[in-house]
Design a protein around this motif. Structure first.
Motif, PDB file in Angstrom:
ATOM      1  N   ALA A 127       0.856  -1.184   0.000  1.00 30.53           N
ATOM      2  CA  ALA A 127       0.000   0.000   0.000  1.00 30.53           C
ATOM      3  C   ALA A 127       0.891   1.233   0.000  1.00 30.53           C
ATOM      4  N   LEU A 128       0.669   2.114  -0.964  1.00 28.67           N
ATOM      5  CA  LEU A 128       1.526   3.280  -1.107  1.00 28.67           C
ATOM      6  C   LEU A 128       0.762   4.571  -0.876  1.00 28.67           C
ATOM      7  N   SER A 129       1.404   5.470  -0.150  1.00 24.50           N
ATOM      8  CA  SER A 129       0.827   6.788   0.111  1.00 24.50           C
ATOM      9  C   SER A 129       1.929   7.829  -0.067  1.00 24.50           C
ATOM     10  N   GLY A 130       1.596   9.059   0.231  1.00 22.16           N
ATOM     11  CA  GLY A 130       2.552  10.145   0.076  1.00 22.16           C
ATOM     12  C   GLY A 130       1.817  11.459   0.211  1.00 22.16           C
ATOM     13  N   ASP A 131       2.510  12.554  -0.082  1.00 29.28           N
ATOM     14  CA  ASP A 131       1.813  13.831   0.002  1.00 29.28           C
ATOM     15  C   ASP A 131       0.939  14.015  -1.241  1.00 29.28           C
ATOM     16  N   ALA A 132       0.057  15.001  -1.164  1.00 30.63           N
ATOM     17  CA  ALA A 132      -0.936  15.195  -2.228  1.00 30.63           C
ATOM     18  C   ALA A 132      -0.283  15.434  -3.582  1.00 30.63           C
ATOM     19  N   ASP A 133       0.814  16.182  -3.620  1.00 33.68           N
ATOM     20  CA  ASP A 133       1.471  16.472  -4.896  1.00 33.68           C
ATOM     21  C   ASP A 133       2.087  15.220  -5.511  1.00 33.68           C
ATOM     22  N   ALA A 134       2.742  14.404  -4.692  1.00 32.32           N
ATOM     23  CA  ALA A 134       3.367  13.179  -5.200  1.00 32.32           C
ATOM     24  C   ALA A 134       2.315  12.222  -5.737  1.00 32.32           C
ATOM     25  N   LEU A 135       1.190  12.108  -5.019  1.00 33.00           N
ATOM     26  CA  LEU A 135       0.118  11.209  -5.466  1.00 33.00           C
ATOM     27  C   LEU A 135      -0.557  11.730  -6.727  1.00 33.00           C
ATOM     28  N   ALA A 136      -0.722  13.042  -6.832  1.00 32.36           N
ATOM     29  CA  ALA A 136      -1.312  13.627  -8.040  1.00 32.36           C
ATOM     30  C   ALA A 136      -0.432  13.351  -9.251  1.00 32.36           C
ATOM     31  N   LYS A 137       0.875  13.403  -9.065  1.00 33.95           N
ATOM     32  CA  LYS A 137       1.814  13.149 -10.152  1.00 33.95           C
ATOM     33  C   LYS A 137       1.707  11.702 -10.635  1.00 33.95           C
ATOM     34  N   VAL A 138       1.630  10.762  -9.689  1.00 36.45           N
ATOM     35  CA  VAL A 138       1.508   9.353 -10.064  1.00 36.45           C
ATOM     36  C   VAL A 138       0.167   9.104 -10.751  1.00 36.45           C
ATOM     37  N   ALA A 139      -0.891   9.692 -10.226  1.00 40.77           N
ATOM     38  CA  ALA A 139      -2.215   9.524 -10.834  1.00 40.77           C
ATOM     39  C   ALA A 139      -2.228  10.038 -12.269  1.00 40.77           C
ATOM     40  N   ARG A 140      -1.576  11.169 -12.507  1.00 39.36           N
ATOM     41  CA  ARG A 140      -1.497  11.699 -13.882  1.00 39.36           C
ATOM     42  C   ARG A 140      -0.739  10.740 -14.787  1.00 39.36           C
ATOM     43  N   ALA A 141       0.351  10.171 -14.273  1.00 41.68           N
ATOM     44  CA  ALA A 141       1.168   9.254 -15.076  1.00 41.68           C
ATOM     45  C   ALA A 141       0.377   8.009 -15.479  1.00 41.68           C
ATOM     46  N   TYR A 142      -0.545   7.590 -14.606  1.00 43.22           N
ATOM     47  CA  TYR A 142      -1.357   6.398 -14.889  1.00 43.22           C
ATOM     48  C   TYR A 142      -2.722   6.756 -15.478  1.00 43.22           C
ATOM     49  N   ARG A 143      -2.927   8.033 -15.791  1.00 41.28           N
ATOM     50  CA  ARG A 143      -4.192   8.497 -16.380  1.00 41.28           C
ATOM     51  C   ARG A 143      -5.372   8.195 -15.465  1.00 41.28           C
ATOM     52  N   VAL A 144      -5.162   8.366 -14.160  1.00 39.86           N
ATOM     53  CA  VAL A 144      -6.195   8.061 -13.170  1.00 39.86           C
ATOM     54  C   VAL A 144      -6.937   9.330 -12.769  1.00 39.86           C
ATOM     55  N   TYR A 145      -8.258   9.233 -12.800  1.00 41.82           N
ATOM     56  CA  TYR A 145      -9.129  10.315 -12.342  1.00 41.82           C
ATOM     57  C   TYR A 145      -9.494  10.059 -10.887  1.00 41.82           C
ATOM     58  N   TYR A 146      -9.492  11.101 -10.059  1.00 41.47           N
ATOM     59  CA  TYR A 146     -10.032  10.973  -8.712  1.00 41.47           C
ATOM     60  C   TYR A 146     -10.525  12.332  -8.237  1.00 41.47           C
ATOM     61  N   LYS A 147     -11.522  12.292  -7.375  1.00 37.03           N
ATOM     62  CA  LYS A 147     -12.138  13.527  -6.909  1.00 37.03           C
ATOM     63  C   LYS A 147     -12.765  13.295  -5.539  1.00 37.03           C
ATOM     64  N   LYS A 148     -12.582  14.266  -4.657  1.00 33.96           N
ATOM     65  CA  LYS A 148     -13.197  14.221  -3.331  1.00 33.96           C
ATOM     66  C   LYS A 148     -14.673  14.585  -3.463  1.00 33.96           C
TER      67      LYS A 148
ATOM     68  N   ASP B 293     -18.568  14.396   6.253  1.00 39.83           N
ATOM     69  CA  ASP B 293     -17.664  13.334   5.808  1.00 39.83           C
ATOM     70  C   ASP B 293     -17.489  13.438   4.294  1.00 39.83           C
ATOM     71  N   TYR B 294     -16.672  12.564   3.726  1.00 42.42           N
ATOM     72  CA  TYR B 294     -16.499  12.558   2.274  1.00 42.42           C
ATOM     73  C   TYR B 294     -16.119  11.167   1.793  1.00 42.42           C
ATOM     74  N   THR B 295     -16.277  10.962   0.503  1.00 42.21           N
ATOM     75  CA  THR B 295     -15.803   9.751  -0.142  1.00 42.21           C
ATOM     76  C   THR B 295     -14.957  10.179  -1.333  1.00 42.21           C
ATOM     77  N   MET B 296     -14.411   9.215  -2.052  1.00 39.96           N
ATOM     78  CA  MET B 296     -13.579   9.523  -3.207  1.00 39.96           C
ATOM     79  C   MET B 296     -14.136   8.810  -4.439  1.00 39.96           C
ATOM     80  N   ASP B 297     -14.295   9.576  -5.497  1.00 36.28           N
ATOM     81  CA  ASP B 297     -14.642   9.006  -6.793  1.00 36.28           C
ATOM     82  C   ASP B 297     -13.314   8.795  -7.525  1.00 36.28           C
ATOM     83  N   HIS B 298     -13.127   7.618  -8.145  1.00 36.01           N
ATOM     84  CA  HIS B 298     -11.822   7.358  -8.766  1.00 36.01           C
ATOM     85  C   HIS B 298     -11.905   6.292  -9.843  1.00 36.01           C
ATOM     86  N   THR B 299     -10.909   6.286 -10.706  1.00 38.27           N
ATOM     87  CA  THR B 299     -10.754   5.251 -11.726  1.00 38.27           C
ATOM     88  C   THR B 299     -10.486   3.928 -11.027  1.00 38.27           C
ATOM     89  N   ALA B 300     -11.137   2.873 -11.511  1.00 35.28           N
ATOM     90  CA  ALA B 300     -10.981   1.558 -10.869  1.00 35.28           C
ATOM     91  C   ALA B 300     -10.452   0.528 -11.867  1.00 35.28           C
TER      92      ALA B 300
END
Length: 199
Positions: A132-153, A160-167
């Motif tokens: 399981a990998l985590s990191g700061d918001a900027d690092a994760l945004a960079k990886v998501a862009r590289a994998y063409r992954v969409y996500y949104k709070k 509370d909140y949930t996350m919409d994301h590419t699966a």
């Protein structure tokens, strides 16, 4: 030209246009293109620097020499994420000792809640070959862009909140290059046999 011939011409034109569009999408996802003796760079994936569930640095080089699966999600996900991680765990189990020659990474899209400690606790229900990998918001945004992954709070009632994301589960080769989306709509045995071809 008769009305019937016109209709046939429209149907054939639409068919071949759709065929061309599908081929273009496949070539884009696989990172291949037609050119004068050249190969395009992979359209999906690339270098990353994140932190694993033990709080240790984890980069694309950590996986060098192993084909691996990549899935983006979050620990508060109600169904898709735990189901997918369970299915990946079953595939690893079916691989037996060959599972040591591969890996899977679950990359969070919710850095606000998914600390390394939270990710480690979450992983306790799944196969040890899943990281399981985590990191700061900027690092994760960079990886998501590289994998063409969409996500949104997505805010929920009560604050509370949930996350919409590419699966999509991505299959990457031993050099970290994108191979294809990994089909999870099949038995663990069949999926394991497919993954074994890339080890």
């Amino acid at each position: 030209m008769s009305a019937r011939a016109s209709r046939l011409l429209v149907i054939f034109t639409a068919f071949f246009a759709g065929l061309g569009l599908c081929l273009g999408v496949v070539l884009f996802l696989s990172g291949r293109g037609v050119g004068p003796g050249t190969l395009q760079a992979a359209a999906i994936g690339g270098p990353f620097q994140l932190v694993d569930e033990n709080g240790q640095p984890f980069t694309d080089k950590t996986l060098q020499g192993k084909s691996f699966l990549v899935f983006f999600g979050f620990t508060h996900c109600p169904d898709v994420c735990p189901t997918t991680l369970f299915e990946i765990s079953e595939i690893m189990r079916k691989l037996g000792s060959d599972a040591d020659r591969t890996a899977a990474v679950f990359i969070t899209v919710d850095p606000e809640r998914d600390t390394p400690a939270a990710m480690k606790e979450y992983l306790s229900s799944f196969d040890p070959h899943v990281h399981a990998l985590s990191g700061d918001a900027d690092a994760l945004a960079k990886v998501a862009r590289a994998y063409r992954v969409y996500y949104k709070k997505v805010p929920l009632e009560g604050g509370d909140y949930t996350m919409d994301h590419t699966a999509i589960v991505y299959l990457m080769d031993k050099d970290g290059r994108f191979v294809s989306p990994f089909n999870m709509k099949r038995t663990a045995e069949v999926a394991a046999a497919d993954l074994r071809k890339h080890l």
